[in-house]
Design a protein around this motif. Structure first.
Motif, short mmCIF file in Angstrom:
data_model
loop_
_atom_site.label_atom_id
_atom_site.label_comp_id
_atom_site.label_asym_id
_atom_site.label_seq_id
_atom_site.Cartn_x
_atom_site.Cartn_y
_atom_site.Cartn_z
N THR A 89 0.83 -1.21 0.00
CA THR A 89 0.00 0.00 0.00
C THR A 89 0.87 1.25 0.00
OG1 THR A 89 -1.64 -1.23 1.26
CG2 THR A 89 -1.91 1.14 1.19
N ILE A 138 0.80 4.16 -2.93
CA ILE A 138 0.52 5.58 -2.66
C ILE A 138 1.70 6.44 -3.14
CG2 ILE A 138 0.24 7.26 -0.80
CD1 ILE A 138 -1.36 5.09 0.72
N SER A 186 -5.24 12.41 -5.96
CA SER A 186 -5.24 11.71 -4.67
C SER A 186 -6.58 11.01 -4.43
CB SER A 186 -4.97 12.70 -3.53
OG SER A 186 -3.76 13.36 -3.76
N ILE A 187 -7.67 11.67 -4.83
CA ILE A 187 -9.00 11.06 -4.66
C ILE A 187 -9.11 9.80 -5.51
CG2 ILE A 187 -11.48 11.37 -5.12
CD1 ILE A 187 -11.09 14.35 -4.38
N THR A 197 -6.99 7.11 -4.00
CA THR A 197 -7.68 6.60 -2.80
C THR A 197 -8.79 5.63 -3.20
OG1 THR A 197 -7.17 8.58 -1.55
CG2 THR A 197 -9.05 7.30 -0.79
N ILE A 239 -8.46 1.70 -2.21
CA ILE A 239 -9.37 1.19 -1.17
C ILE A 239 -10.45 0.29 -1.77
CG2 ILE A 239 -11.15 1.84 0.52
CD1 ILE A 239 -9.43 4.19 1.29
N THR A 241 -13.75 3.57 -8.97
CA THR A 241 -12.65 4.45 -9.39
C THR A 241 -13.12 5.37 -10.52
OG1 THR A 241 -11.16 2.67 -8.80
CG2 THR A 241 -10.21 4.48 -10.04
N LEU A 296 -5.75 12.60 2.75
CA LEU A 296 -6.39 11.57 1.91
C LEU A 296 -5.52 10.32 1.81
CD1 LEU A 296 -7.88 13.46 -1.16
CD2 LEU A 296 -9.08 11.83 0.27
N LEU A 297 -4.24 10.55 1.52
CA LEU A 297 -3.34 9.41 1.31
C LEU A 297 -3.06 8.69 2.63
CD1 LEU A 297 -0.94 10.96 -1.37
CD2 LEU A 297 -2.99 9.57 -1.71
N THR A 356 -5.99 6.57 3.36
CA THR A 356 -5.94 5.38 2.50
C THR A 356 -5.03 4.32 3.12
OG1 THR A 356 -6.16 6.82 0.59
CG2 THR A 356 -5.39 4.59 0.16
N GLN A 398 -6.30 0.66 4.49
CA GLN A 398 -5.72 -0.55 3.90
C GLN A 398 -5.00 -1.40 4.95
OE1 GLN A 398 -7.50 -0.81 1.18
NE2 GLN A 398 -5.75 -1.76 0.20
#
Lengths: 298, 228
Positions: free
Chosen positions: B94, B98, B145-146, B149, B153, B160, B213-214, B217, B221
């Motif tokens: 993960t 990222i 980033s969204i 994420t 996830i 997505t 956000l990250l 995530t 995870q």
């Protein structure tokens, strides 16, 4: 000598429509376990738990002395894994894959990798997407073997291979077996393959481990006994009968606990033993599964 | 649970792998973005709008492509099993995903953003647009980033795609809102760069949103138990 490579104790994992139920399994160093089950029996779930990719709900798992999934990274340093549903990246070459895998394994054996390239007739500069299915499986096997794993976990690696490719893959596995330190967990529903390379056998059905034994012992214990029962003579009560087929006068018994004394026991009761047939692993597996399912319907 | 320490060498190898697999698209996007910037230099009225549209397409497209290839495709094309057969933990995987998405995205984003800001600082250009452009550039970083994420996830193509759709809408909506904030709009068309408190607050909020956000995530995870 003969340290435990795999130890699963009371391992369960529940999914909405499937339960892997209290699996207890041991595999010692140098042993080759054939893990046989029908599709959906729980083979892949068991393997994912062994690889630390799925966490069991209950029970404990130790692979090469590492508790899983907590120490999966350390364990996977000594595991070579090939699965039917494992794919390599399509665009890069096999050489790139070899370099990538080698960067993560200090014991990567380039000389052995080169030998396997020749043996499998693979070209390192070839892109993976240009390979046939058989070549891709061989490439995955090469990447698993050249990292010098102590434990090989193979999940239906020969599925979809043509007979020649299958023979080559099995041949390489057989040669790997000459290294006595190498332990193999070989999952398949192809019992012929399993019979060829394994020295221990485990059957799994509907999430339950229904048999786990040495191959020779299993093949010795299971027999099909053809009898001739005279009129007004009762069928003798034999140990381990899992199936009675044929007719009342000419029954065919399948037993999981065959003993040569059974022949004299029958003759003493006036029953003639026409033949005692050994059974293939496939026949044993099917008989075992069917008798269990009759006892415990889904 | 006994957690093993993060192996940064493995994370690095995974990032390099994603860079190798995506380098063509990323390196190809830079000249396209530079062409978009060059259009402004023609001085035609329509050129500015065309440049903005092209730049947005390139940057958002790169982010979406990256997220798809590195997360969704890895599962869809069953290469995830190969990666997870290596001595890699899910946390390392993960973290690598990222960081790979962020670092690789920054490769075209940084020169194109710098180019856009540089053009606005040329003599005769509308210097007042610099803060707004910086805000919009950061918004595109948030958009990526969204999408990353959502990809990591949910591991779902549908979610997505929804993330791409919503965050693209968000760029337009955000652009409209920011362009109408008095603290920004009053200085936007001026001849000098003015970093108003409003512009600075928006920039700081955007900058904080990305790691938030990250980080979220990574947290989500890390709690997953099943990976294949």
């Amino acid at each position: 000598m003969n340290d435990l490579c795999i130890r699963m104790e009371g391992v369960s994992k529940r999914y909405p429509h499937f339960l892997l139920d209290s699996i207890c399994l041991e595999l010692r160093e140098g042993e080759v376990l054939g893990f046989i089950g029908a599709n959906g029996a729980g083979k892949s779930t068991t393997i994912r738990i062994l690889m630390g990719l799925v966490r069991q709900d209950t029970g404990s798992v130790q692979v090469l002395g590492h508790p899983m999934p907590a120490e999966q990274t350390a364990a996977k340093l000594d595991i070579g894994f090939v699965s039917e549903d494992l794919r390599l990246y399509g665009a890069p070459t096999l050489a790139w894959h070899m370099k990538f895998v080698a960067s993560m394994y200090p014991r990567w054996d380039q000389a052995y990798a080169d030998k396997l390239l020749q043996r499998f007739d693979l070209k390192p500069q070839q892109k993976i997407k240009g390979l046939s299915h058989g070549q891709r499986v061989k490439a995955a096997l090469l990447l698993a073997l050249a990292r010098q794993p102590r434990l090989l976990i193979l999940d239906e690696p020969t599925t979809g291979l043509d007979p020649v490719a299958r023979r080559e893959v099995l041949g390489e596995l057989m040669s790997v077996l000459t290294d006595e330190g190498r332990t193999i967990f070989f999952s398949s529903h192809n019992t012929l393959e399993v019979e060829q390379i394994s020295d221990h056998i485990a059957f799994i059905d509907r999430g339950r481990l229904i048999a786990h034994d040495e191959k020779e012992s299993l093949l010795e214990r299971w027999r099909r006994v053809r009898l001739v029962v005279p009129p007004s003579t009762a069928l003798p009560l034999l140990p381990g009968i899992v199936e009675v087929a044929g007719t009342e006068r000419l029954p065919v018994l399948t037993t999981s606990q065959f003993d040569p004394d059974v022949v004299s026991l029958c003759q003493n009761r006036g029953v003639t033993v026409q033949a005692v047939d050994s059974m293939t692993l496939e026949e044993i597996f099917v008989a075992n599964v069917q008798s269990r399912r009759e006892l415990q319907p889904a | 649970m006994n957690r093993q320490r993060m192996n940064y060498a493995v994370v690095r190898q995974l990032i390099l792998k994603d860079w190798y697999l995506n380098r063509g698209v990323i390196l190809g996007s830079i000249p396209v973005g530079l062409v978009a910037l060059a259009i402004v230099l023609t001085g035609k009225p329509v050129a500015f709008m065309l440049c903005v549209i092209l730049l947005c397409m390139v940057i958002v497209g790169v982010g979406a492509q990256l997220a798809f290839v590195t997360t969704i495709n890895e599962r869809k094309e069953q290469t995830l099993a190969f990666v997870m057969s290596l001595p890699v933990s899910w946390r390392e995987y993960t973290a690598a995903k990222i960081l790979a998405n962020l670092i690789i995205f920054l490769i075209p984003w940084l020169p194109l953003t710098a180019g856009a800001l540089g053009l606005l600082l040329l003599p005769g250009a509308t210097h007042g647009l610099v803060p707004f452009t910086a805000i919009m550039a950061l918004e595109m970083l948030i958009t990526t980033s969204i999408i990353v994420t959502a990809g990591i996830i949910t591991e779902s193509q549908a979610w997505t795609t929804a993330g791409i759709f919503l965050s693209s809408l968000g760029i337009n909506l955000g652009g409209y809102i920011f362009a109408h904030l008095p603290g920004i709009s009053n200085y936007m068309w001026g001849t000098r760069v003015y970093w108003s408190p409003t512009a600075l607050i928006v920039l700081i909020c955007e900058l904080l949103t990305v790691p938030l956000l990250l980080g979220a995530t990574f947290f989500v995870q890390s709690r997953k138990t099943d990976f294949l």
